[in-house]
Design a protein around this motif. Structure first.
Motif, short mmCIF file in Angstrom:
data_model
loop_
_atom_site.label_atom_id
_atom_site.label_comp_id
_atom_site.label_asym_id
_atom_site.label_seq_id
_atom_site.Cartn_x
_atom_site.Cartn_y
_atom_site.Cartn_z
N LEU A 188 35.38 33.17 45.78
CA LEU A 188 35.50 34.51 46.34
C LEU A 188 34.89 34.58 47.73
CD1 LEU A 188 34.69 36.69 43.19
CD2 LEU A 188 36.91 36.45 44.32
N GLN A 189 33.73 33.96 47.89
CA GLN A 189 33.07 34.00 49.18
C GLN A 189 33.92 33.30 50.24
OE1 GLN A 189 29.30 31.85 49.55
NE2 GLN A 189 28.53 33.46 50.90
N ILE A 244 43.36 34.98 43.31
CA ILE A 244 42.54 35.34 44.46
C ILE A 244 43.28 36.33 45.35
CG2 ILE A 244 43.31 33.43 45.90
CD1 ILE A 244 39.79 35.04 45.74
N ARG A 245 44.61 36.23 45.41
CA ARG A 245 45.39 37.17 46.23
C ARG A 245 45.28 38.58 45.68
NH1 ARG A 245 51.32 35.12 47.31
NH2 ARG A 245 51.25 37.03 48.59
N GLN A 246 45.22 38.69 44.37
CA GLN A 246 45.06 40.01 43.76
C GLN A 246 43.71 40.62 44.14
OE1 GLN A 246 44.36 40.07 39.52
NE2 GLN A 246 45.34 42.06 39.27
N VAL A 247 42.67 39.81 44.08
CA VAL A 247 41.33 40.30 44.45
C VAL A 247 41.32 40.69 45.92
CG1 VAL A 247 38.90 39.70 44.67
CG2 VAL A 247 40.20 38.91 42.69
N GLN A 248 41.89 39.86 46.78
CA GLN A 248 41.91 40.16 48.21
C GLN A 248 42.61 41.48 48.49
OE1 GLN A 248 43.69 36.24 49.07
NE2 GLN A 248 42.12 35.96 50.65
N ALA A 249 43.73 41.70 47.81
CA ALA A 249 44.49 42.93 48.02
C ALA A 249 43.71 44.16 47.56
CB ALA A 249 45.83 42.86 47.29
N ARG A 250 43.05 44.02 46.43
CA ARG A 250 42.32 45.17 45.89
C ARG A 250 41.04 45.45 46.68
NH1 ARG A 250 43.17 46.12 39.51
NH2 ARG A 250 45.34 45.49 39.37
N VAL A 251 40.41 44.40 47.16
CA VAL A 251 39.24 44.58 48.02
C VAL A 251 39.64 45.35 49.28
CG1 VAL A 251 37.66 43.38 49.59
CG2 VAL A 251 37.85 42.66 47.20
N MET A 272 33.25 45.34 66.76
CA MET A 272 33.22 46.07 65.49
C MET A 272 32.50 45.24 64.43
SD MET A 272 36.41 47.62 63.31
CE MET A 272 36.13 48.51 61.79
N ASN A 273 31.54 45.85 63.74
CA ASN A 273 30.78 45.13 62.72
C ASN A 273 31.66 44.78 61.53
OD1 ASN A 273 28.42 45.34 64.20
ND2 ASN A 273 27.86 47.29 63.27
N LYS A 274 31.42 43.60 60.97
CA LYS A 274 32.16 43.18 59.79
C LYS A 274 31.71 43.98 58.58
CE LYS A 274 33.00 38.36 61.18
NZ LYS A 274 32.81 36.94 60.79
N GLN A 275 32.65 44.27 57.69
CA GLN A 275 32.29 44.93 56.44
C GLN A 275 31.62 43.90 55.52
OE1 GLN A 275 36.37 46.47 55.92
NE2 GLN A 275 35.45 48.46 55.59
N ARG A 276 30.56 44.36 54.84
CA ARG A 276 29.73 43.45 54.06
C ARG A 276 30.02 43.59 52.57
NH1 ARG A 276 24.28 43.72 54.13
NH2 ARG A 276 24.07 41.45 54.37
N ILE A 277 30.18 42.46 51.90
CA ILE A 277 30.48 42.43 50.47
C ILE A 277 29.43 41.59 49.74
CG2 ILE A 277 32.16 41.69 48.72
CD1 ILE A 277 34.35 42.05 50.83
N LEU A 278 29.00 42.07 48.58
CA LEU A 278 28.10 41.29 47.73
C LEU A 278 28.83 40.94 46.44
CD1 LEU A 278 25.31 40.11 47.06
CD2 LEU A 278 24.70 42.33 46.07
N VAL A 279 28.94 39.65 46.16
CA VAL A 279 29.55 39.16 44.92
C VAL A 279 28.43 38.82 43.94
CG1 VAL A 279 31.01 37.40 43.86
CG2 VAL A 279 31.51 38.21 46.18
N VAL A 280 28.47 39.42 42.76
CA VAL A 280 27.45 39.18 41.74
C VAL A 280 28.12 38.62 40.49
CG1 VAL A 280 25.52 40.16 40.43
CG2 VAL A 280 26.17 41.17 42.64
#
Length: 228
Positions: A19-20, A109-116, A1-9
């Protein structure tokens, strides 16, 4: 299964690195850009989610989002704003640009991880994960990967929320979804949205689908469903 891709700007390199590092550990493929201009040099349509800072150089995150929403290839790409601007007007601006979430700095960071994870689960779609990238009823076709709806081969222009409502109903024919169900699946829990918002989106969706609009039926006192 391909990994989902995220771009942090974000123009703060340390935030990009943090974040990365953590999102890669969560199993995502993550790239960074330190300005909107640098982000535009990438194939943004190839990402499953964008994390955008608002306060950046000449082109803000809001301006970048507005630009992306005007392009076919990125008009439905999920966006989470990460910003120190947390006034009501700023938040309203973010969501009016089609943001899927809005996280104020400083954040854990846990909040960001959960929302992502929540945004990707909601927008990624079970149908795609199961290998079924299209939903169809007679001449009504919803291409999930292309974010495109056609009726008898003619493309129907839908807003992001209208498309997501149609996708939810079409994927579960006959199942009744209450307004609360639709809100929890398509709008964030912390966004102030009234029941009337659902009704307005349903009315517009029915009109745009023409004769197929009658298949989106109201179950008085319960909610909405797609009747075949």
């Amino acid at each position: 299964m391909n990994k989902q891709r995220i771009l942090v700007v974000d123009d703060e390199e340390d935030i990009c690195e943090i974040l990365q590092f953590n999102l890669v550990n969560d199993g995502y493929e993550v790239e960074v850009a330190h300005s909107s201009e640098e982000a535009l040099e990438k194939n943004i349509a190839s990402y499953d989610l964008l994390l955008l800072d608002v306060m950046m150089g000449e082109m803000s995150g809001f301006k970048l989002a507005a630009l992306l929403r005007k392009q076919k290839s990125t008009e439905h790409t999920p966006i989470i704003f990460l910003t120190a601007k947390d006034t009501e007007n700023d938040i309203i601006t973010g969501f009016s640009l089609g943001a899927d979430d809005y996280i104020s700095k400083p954040f854990s960071i846990r909040q960001v991880q959960a929302r992502v994870a929540a945004v990707l689960k909601r927008t990624g779609g079970k149908e795609v994960a199961d290998g079924n990238s299209k939903l169809q009823f007679q001449d009504l076709l919803l291409d999930i990967e292309k974010k495109k709806v056609t009726v008898a081969g003619r493309e129907v222009e839908l807003t992001k929320k209208e498309l997501e409502i149609l996708r939810l109903l079409l994927a579960h024919p006959g199942k009744v979804f209450s307004r609360e169900d639709i809100l929890s699946r398509i709008w964030e829990d912390d966004v102030c949205v009234v029941d009337r918002t659902i009704d307005v989106n349903i009315t517009r969706l029915r009109k745009k689908l023409g004769s197929y609009g009658r298949h989106i039926t109201t179950r008085t006192g319960y909610g909405y469903c797609f009747d075949c």
